[in-house]
Design an enzyme around this catalytic site. Sequence first.
Site, PDB file in Angstrom:
ATOM      1  N   PRO A  10      -1.929 -53.716  14.096  1.00  0.00           N
ATOM      2  CA  PRO A  10      -2.645 -53.486  15.022  1.00  0.00           C
ATOM      3  C   PRO A  10      -1.452 -53.720  16.387  1.00  0.00           C
ATOM      4  CG  PRO A  10      -3.567 -54.262  14.305  1.00  0.00           C
ATOM      5  CD  PRO A  10      -2.758 -55.024  13.380  1.00  0.00           C
ATOM      6  N   MET A  11      -0.497 -52.423  16.369  1.00  0.00           N
ATOM      7  CA  MET A  11       0.149 -52.517  17.534  1.00  0.00           C
ATOM      8  C   MET A  11      -0.528 -51.685  19.308  1.00  0.00           C
ATOM      9  SD  MET A  11       3.728 -53.636  16.063  1.00  0.00           S
ATOM     10  CE  MET A  11       3.558 -52.820  14.600  1.00  0.00           C
ATOM     11  N   CYS A  95      -4.496 -61.445  20.756  1.00  0.00           N
ATOM     12  CA  CYS A  95      -3.855 -60.134  21.227  1.00  0.00           C
ATOM     13  C   CYS A  95      -3.785 -61.610  22.793  1.00  0.00           C
ATOM     14  CB  CYS A  95      -4.238 -58.707  22.748  1.00  0.00           C
ATOM     15  SG  CYS A  95      -3.557 -58.589  23.647  1.00  0.00           S
ATOM     16  N   LYS A 136      -8.972 -60.650  13.060  1.00  0.00           N
ATOM     17  CA  LYS A 136      -7.578 -60.917  13.750  1.00  0.00           C
ATOM     18  C   LYS A 136      -7.622 -61.997  14.779  1.00  0.00           C
ATOM     19  CE  LYS A 136      -2.848 -59.116  13.292  1.00  0.00           C
ATOM     20  NZ  LYS A 136      -1.945 -59.864  14.629  1.00  0.00           N
ATOM     21  N   GLY A 200       3.451 -63.104  10.845  1.00  0.00           N
ATOM     22  CA  GLY A 200       3.858 -63.622  11.706  1.00  0.00           C
ATOM     23  C   GLY A 200       5.138 -63.205  11.326  1.00  0.00           C
ATOM     24  N   ARG A 224       6.083 -56.733  14.928  1.00  0.00           N
ATOM     25  CA  ARG A 224       7.143 -56.091  15.593  1.00  0.00           C
ATOM     26  C   ARG A 224       8.686 -55.827  14.229  1.00  0.00           C
ATOM     27  NH1 ARG A 224       8.072 -60.500  18.557  1.00  0.00           N
ATOM     28  NH2 ARG A 224       6.869 -61.901  16.943  1.00  0.00           N
TER      29      ARG A 224
END
Length: 330
Positions: A10-11, A95, A136, A200, A224
Amino acid sequence: MGERPVLLAPMEDVTDIGFRLLCRRLGAAMVYSEFVSCDALVRMVNKSLKKLEVCNEERPVAIQIYGKDPVAMADAARIVVEQAHPDVLDLNFGCPVKKIANKGAGAGMLRDVPKLLEITRSVVDAVGSQVPVTVKTRLGWDHEHKIIVELSEQLQDCGISALTIHGRTRSQMYTDQADWTLIGEVKKNPRMNIPIIGNGDITSAERAVEAFERYGVDAIMVGRATFGRPWIFKEIVNGLEKKDESEELTIDWKLNILKEQVETSVARLGEMSGVRHVRRHLAASPLFKCIPDFRQTRIKMLRAETVVELFEIMEYTRRLLKESDKTRGS
């Protein structure tokens, strides 16, 4: 979802419905929404409600919410389940962004574990009978407070169905290398019986293979590394399945995928907003970094306002990439 699932993280301002659909088609086993504020959902803010839009083609899909109040989080969870019917409801306790964490939400919850657990129990009690509730989070708030091993057991006891762990503390933000040792320790804990998802620095098929084989996680999550490279899912799946991708993932094919991303964004948001939304993905794409003087091309991408401008730049880079490819092959 398969033996070694690869998930889209999720971003915020990234994992909209168009991008999720593209990543699903390219091999993501499950996709996650942008995170949604529970307070905004409870107030029925239209912009946040729009983030709950999902379609059957992208399923299985998870909707992620964040907040710091147990009652509001439970109420928001009910709204999500009623409106989106997600396959998974995920709670964001990871976050690191200041405007979220410093107000006590997201990774800020790692400084108040009792409330974090209260929120989790509240949401599980509210919707856990209708949809799997997952979490998360990160290793801890900072280096001196890496609490994830104990916290994982506590979260499992709250009734969650799976746990995603990002291998950094909140203080690290996205700096330094992700530390997977504690993720592996959580997975090896004999008390843990829910799936553990590692997150990660999954930037290649090799890293993905290591995550599964060295740390034993049940799934991995890519964030990312998808920027300007949604085909990373196909690269990883091919690597996990030991498939040859050399003929399949050509320069032309990758550029066409990026063009499709542009077209999808424009169709959803209109030309100006759609181009502005997607151009930073293109500018971040590793596909272009080998071309001469990419800095100037990147600036042009970031300033483009129309589809024609973007596509002209992409065709220019296509020629440069093919010339570079021929030079390397000669």
